[in-house]
Scaffold this motif. Sequence first.
Motif: not given
Lengths: 400, 326
Positions: B93-98, A212-217
């Motif tokens: 919940x802990x603000x680690x992902x927007x 879950x990040x901006x980089x599509x792995x």
Amino acid sequence: MTSWFTDKPQDLRRFRVLTGGQAVAEALRQIDPDVFPVYPITPQTPIIEAFAQCVADGRSHARILTAESEHSAMSAAVGAALAGARAMTATASQGLAYMIEIVYLAASLRAPVVIAVGNRALSGPINIHGDHSDGMLARDSGVVQVYVTTAQEAYDWMVMGVRLAEHGEVLLPVMVGLDGFTLTHSAEPVEILADAAVQEFVGPYAYPYPLLSEVAGTYGAFAMPEHYFEIKRQQIAALERAEAVLPAITRSFAKLCGRQYAPLEGYCMEDAERAMVIMGSQRGTAQEAVDKLRERGQKVGVVTVRLFRPFPRRDLAEQLRAVQAIAVFDRASTPGSFPPLYLDTRAAVRTPRVDSVIYGLGGRDLTPDDIVAVFDRLKRPAVDADPIFYAGSDEIEQER
Amino acid sequence: MPNLRTLAERQAARPALGSGHSLCRGCGIPLVVRTVLASIRTPVAVVNATGCLEVASTRYPFTAWSVPWLHVAFENAAAVASGVESAYLALRRRGALRQNFTFVVFAGDGGTYDIGLQALSGALERGHRFLYVCYDNEGYMNTGVQRSGATPRAANTTTTPSGATSTGKAEARKNLTEIVLAHRIPYVAQAAISHLQDLSDKVERATHSEGPSFLNVLSACPPGWGYEPRDTIAVVQHAVNSGYWPLLEVIEGHWRLTVHPEPRESVGDWFGSQKRFRHLFDGVDVDLLASLEQTAEAEWQRLAEMEARDRDWFASPDGARWGLSD
């Protein structure tokens, strides 16, 4: 009071009388993982019951994902760990057998999930008591395996296991094995660290490339023969590195509490002529037997292996260097061949005389007398016709 | 709701599943994936079960995917998605992902009807918010056309071959859509690759529903079904227009057919369009074809009754919330 690990004075207020299961749950509460996918099985249930109560009482923020099977529990743990959240779980026996497919995948996908295992015999016949046959099923999965000997160690290794699993050079699941009932359900004084100390020790979960990040792995691609082998070798190398990075973790843990762990530990090994090798809760029984024989002037010792995968073969060879005869105690069998700890020991040492002893299957007790009998046997010439001694069962077979 | 032109533009601008995959000519799966993903406007993360799609799109060191994509095993896609979704909630919940992710599972009928059913059931019962899309090609096509729980009665597969003493698969297919529905999740639908606007509209409703949602999408398999790759859409159109594969949705337990073919084509023509049913037309067992046609007709009538029963709900304020008061 001083700990048997150290002469450092201990703060008695930190001690609580806990079962191994409760100690693991206490470690879970302090680590406070993001996701805890789990399915109940004896003798792991005290862990998950105690932890679920912690969450219900607002003392942990973990999302307990009550899966419909161990297979799904491990699958969810892998998904969560790769997504970017700290995931831990617990299981035993048939549960581990059921999730084993995904345990292999967790190692291959480099999902650093810490798994507490209340080691219990595999069916059949169905049996709920302790042995290491479940852990041995995961032997070649590529996960780090630790077998603890006390409730204190179960607590300590859950905490250290997080650091080891998530170490950037490792990124592999860590399985902390505690013998079913003997450890999971037996209470003993356990020193609990301060919550903040555990939090600081484990640090935040920081998976290097979260899904879950901006980089599509792309995770879990399909590898043909031209790549599979090298990917496997990277995984093998990562497991080997776990042994290399462990001392820094155990040293930093020792600074917190004075308990300094090693991949294996010798007892009365300085001048031992005969030695036994064992893993798990029966270490205490082994030391008692060694004490008894030492009182009679016999030069015997015991090596307890804690880190089973990666196998600390150099440390073990060093411990056993001057020994003339060795008996390796396995709490699991490999029908048709020799059991796992025996084979690993045999491959690590050059000692001509190494006997195989299988004990404690399905929760059978191992007594000091059983161990004394094995040490006596080591004094006699080897019996090639009967290469494996079944401690606590051969006598019964002979009576039949 | 995006129209087909918009979907095509989105897909062309940034294909979630790009070219270079090795799915067969005429395979229906890319249509499913592209239509579903082009219909979702938030960032998505895909969980994929083992199967044709996974094998053909991620041969290391290449990938056809430009969205976060995770495959672990065959039978556990719903469980893996449960873990990913739980991680997402914990991180939020802990603000680690927007980012506001939508989670989509793609699995074939083998990975859904059969080996993955337990994991799917568990995840639906726990209520994880994801869209589970079964691309249903009615068999284990990746391993060489074996029968699955989705294979229709009488189909010739490599494990249910027709022969002197066999008329193909002896058993009727499982009604997975209704098994899923028994979990009382808010949104369940059947769709097909011949009706992409219908599929896209359903994705929109599915992803806006609270909790898990499920789409059973009839795909098509030229080598497995035995027809020319260019005929994929026509073959699936037959399935829909004959009533063999009704396009329906069940919203908060209320049934509605989304396509009403008028007049309905003959189910026999659908069977006749594929070589896997060829033995139905060799004159040996004429009763079987008639019985299959009767079954399909009875099923259509049953669905029509359910639709009539629930028509009022769709006109009510509760139903109107879904924007379907037609």
